[in-house]
Design an enzyme around this catalytic site. Structure first.
Site, PDB file in Angstrom:
ATOM      1  N   THR A  43       0.834  -1.204   0.000  1.00 58.33           N
ATOM      2  CA  THR A  43       0.000   0.000   0.000  1.00 58.33           C
ATOM      3  C   THR A  43       0.866   1.251   0.000  1.00 58.33           C
ATOM      4  OG1 THR A  43      -1.672  -1.188   1.259  1.00 58.33           O
ATOM      5  CG2 THR A  43      -1.841   1.201   1.214  1.00 58.33           C
ATOM      6  N   THR A  44       1.911   1.255   0.840  1.00 57.84           N
ATOM      7  CA  THR A  44       2.808   2.402   0.928  1.00 57.84           C
ATOM      8  C   THR A  44       3.556   2.621  -0.376  1.00 57.84           C
ATOM      9  OG1 THR A  44       3.064   1.849   3.272  1.00 57.84           O
ATOM     10  CG2 THR A  44       4.593   3.471   2.374  1.00 57.84           C
ATOM     11  N   TYR A 106     -12.675  -4.986  -1.876  1.00 55.71           N
ATOM     12  CA  TYR A 106     -13.921  -4.681  -2.586  1.00 55.71           C
ATOM     13  C   TYR A 106     -14.824  -5.902  -2.731  1.00 55.71           C
ATOM     14  CZ  TYR A 106     -17.331  -2.633  -5.740  1.00 55.71           C
ATOM     15  OH  TYR A 106     -18.498  -2.191  -6.286  1.00 55.71           O
ATOM     16  N   TYR A 132      -1.817 -10.666   4.709  1.00 55.81           N
ATOM     17  CA  TYR A 132      -1.937  -9.264   5.125  1.00 55.81           C
ATOM     18  C   TYR A 132      -3.402  -8.955   5.383  1.00 55.81           C
ATOM     19  CZ  TYR A 132      -1.359  -4.126   4.903  1.00 55.81           C
ATOM     20  OH  TYR A 132      -1.361  -2.790   5.173  1.00 55.81           O
ATOM     21  N   ARG A 137      -8.743  -0.992   4.978  1.00 54.72           N
ATOM     22  CA  ARG A 137      -8.478  -0.767   3.559  1.00 54.72           C
ATOM     23  C   ARG A 137      -9.337  -1.648   2.654  1.00 54.72           C
ATOM     24  NH1 ARG A 137      -4.796   3.134   1.090  1.00 54.72           N
ATOM     25  NH2 ARG A 137      -3.320   3.734   2.706  1.00 54.72           N
ATOM     26  N   LYS A 160       0.892 -10.211   8.388  1.00 51.97           N
ATOM     27  CA  LYS A 160       0.934  -8.807   8.784  1.00 51.97           C
ATOM     28  C   LYS A 160      -0.471  -8.475   9.266  1.00 51.97           C
ATOM     29  CE  LYS A 160       1.642  -4.092   7.057  1.00 51.97           C
ATOM     30  NZ  LYS A 160       1.899  -3.239   5.871  1.00 51.97           N
ATOM     31  N   ILE A 202       5.883  -4.669   9.874  1.00 51.78           N
ATOM     32  CA  ILE A 202       6.066  -4.129   8.525  1.00 51.78           C
ATOM     33  C   ILE A 202       5.608  -2.687   8.605  1.00 51.78           C
ATOM     34  CG2 ILE A 202       5.407  -4.284   6.109  1.00 51.78           C
ATOM     35  CD1 ILE A 202       5.182  -7.289   6.422  1.00 51.78           C
TER      36      ILE A 202
END
Length: 290
Positions: A43-44, A106, A132, A137, A160, A202
């Site tokens: 994402t980052t 989604y 993750y 999100r 994560k 992370i």
């Protein structure tokens, strides 16, 4: 297998393209400052706006620069299982040490759907898999019972955990034991999550303060609890400032202020608002980063 402070590294852009020189410099700086692993295309790393070609190149480039000095865990998640398989197989081919797979966003799959998704990807790609979970999100929370089921898949080795709930991390540790490594997915919860059995983080914050993030994790792992607590409180203003707006907007602004990258994002992300940027700059000055 994957422990310590692992940086969810940004993808620098310059004039609309991936800035490989800046990315290479960031990777070298991270390794020199004690970061235990590099996690590109998360994402980052703005993976959602990278083309498939860019995504694959960033992972391959990261592997090339790192040269096995620390693990590379490539972000290869997707809300399409077939696409996740393709990205994960590519990461394996170019030499990544692991793959980080976000829960499908989604679609909002059921717990059974999550189990089948991750099992399918893991079995299709011969590479260690890091799950993750970040419901804020994705709109779906992978429950500890589902994580426990997934430990039956041999190459699923870590998670994560970014639900924001220490109790959920505790439940995963309790249910899974040493069958899976728990890593914090929330920088401010690194210390409390390690207290219940996580083995590291992370982290976004390591993008700008790699040495202190590494020291925090190492101090706790080595039983220096007071030192870990001191570093947690020292870092806390950064934890807050880096999430004044949607990640990675603030961390890219911060790296831009430090002169390490161009302060460039891709739409739909846009530059930080003036008021929040001023708050971030004040925190960074007080920390000694600028």
């Amino acid at each position: 297998m994957f422990t310590g402070s692992l940086v969810a590294i940004v993808t620098p852009f310059k004039n609309g393209r991936v800035d490989e020189r800046a990315l290479g410099d960031l990777i070298e700086w991270q390794i020199a400052n004690g970061t235990d692993g590099i996690v590109p295309c998360g994402t980052t790393g703005e993976s959602a706006t990278l083309s498939h070609e860019e995504h694959e190149r960033v992972i391959a480039f990261t592997v090339e620069v790192v040269k096995r000095r620390v693990p590379v865990i490539a972000g290869t998640g997707s809300n399409c299982t077939d696409e996740a398989i393709a990205l994960t197989r590519h990461a394996n081919r170019v030499g990544a040490d692991g793959a980080l797979l976000i829960t499908p966003y989604y679609n909002k799959p059921t717990q059974e759907g999550l189990f089948r998704h991750f099992k399918a990807v893991a079995e299709a790609a011969d590479i260690p898999i890091v799950l993750y979970n970040i419901p804020g999100r994705t709109g779906v929370n992978m429950l500890p019972a589902t994580v426990a089921r997934l430990t039956s898949v041999q190459n699923i080795v870590a998670i994560k955990e970014g639900s924001g709930a220490v109790q959920q991390a505790s439940d995963i540790v309790q249910m899974c034991g040493d069958r899976i490594t728990v890593l914090s997915g929330d920088d401010p919860l690194t210390l409390p999550m390690m207290a219940v059995g996580a083995k590291g983080v992370i982290t976004v914050t390591a993008n700008i303060a790699p040495a202190d993030m590494a020291r925090l994790v190492d101090a706790f792992a080595e039983g220096r609890i007071e030192e870990a607590r001191r570093l947690h409180f020292k870092l806390s203003p950064l934890f807050a400032a880096l999430f004044l707006e949607t990640n990675p907007i603030p961390v890219k602004a911060a790296l831009g202020m430090m002169g390490k990258i161009e302060e460039e994002l891709r739409l739909p992300l846009c530059p930080m608002g003036r008021e929040n940027r001023d708050k971030l700059a004040r925190v960074m000055k007080e920390y000694g980063l600028i």
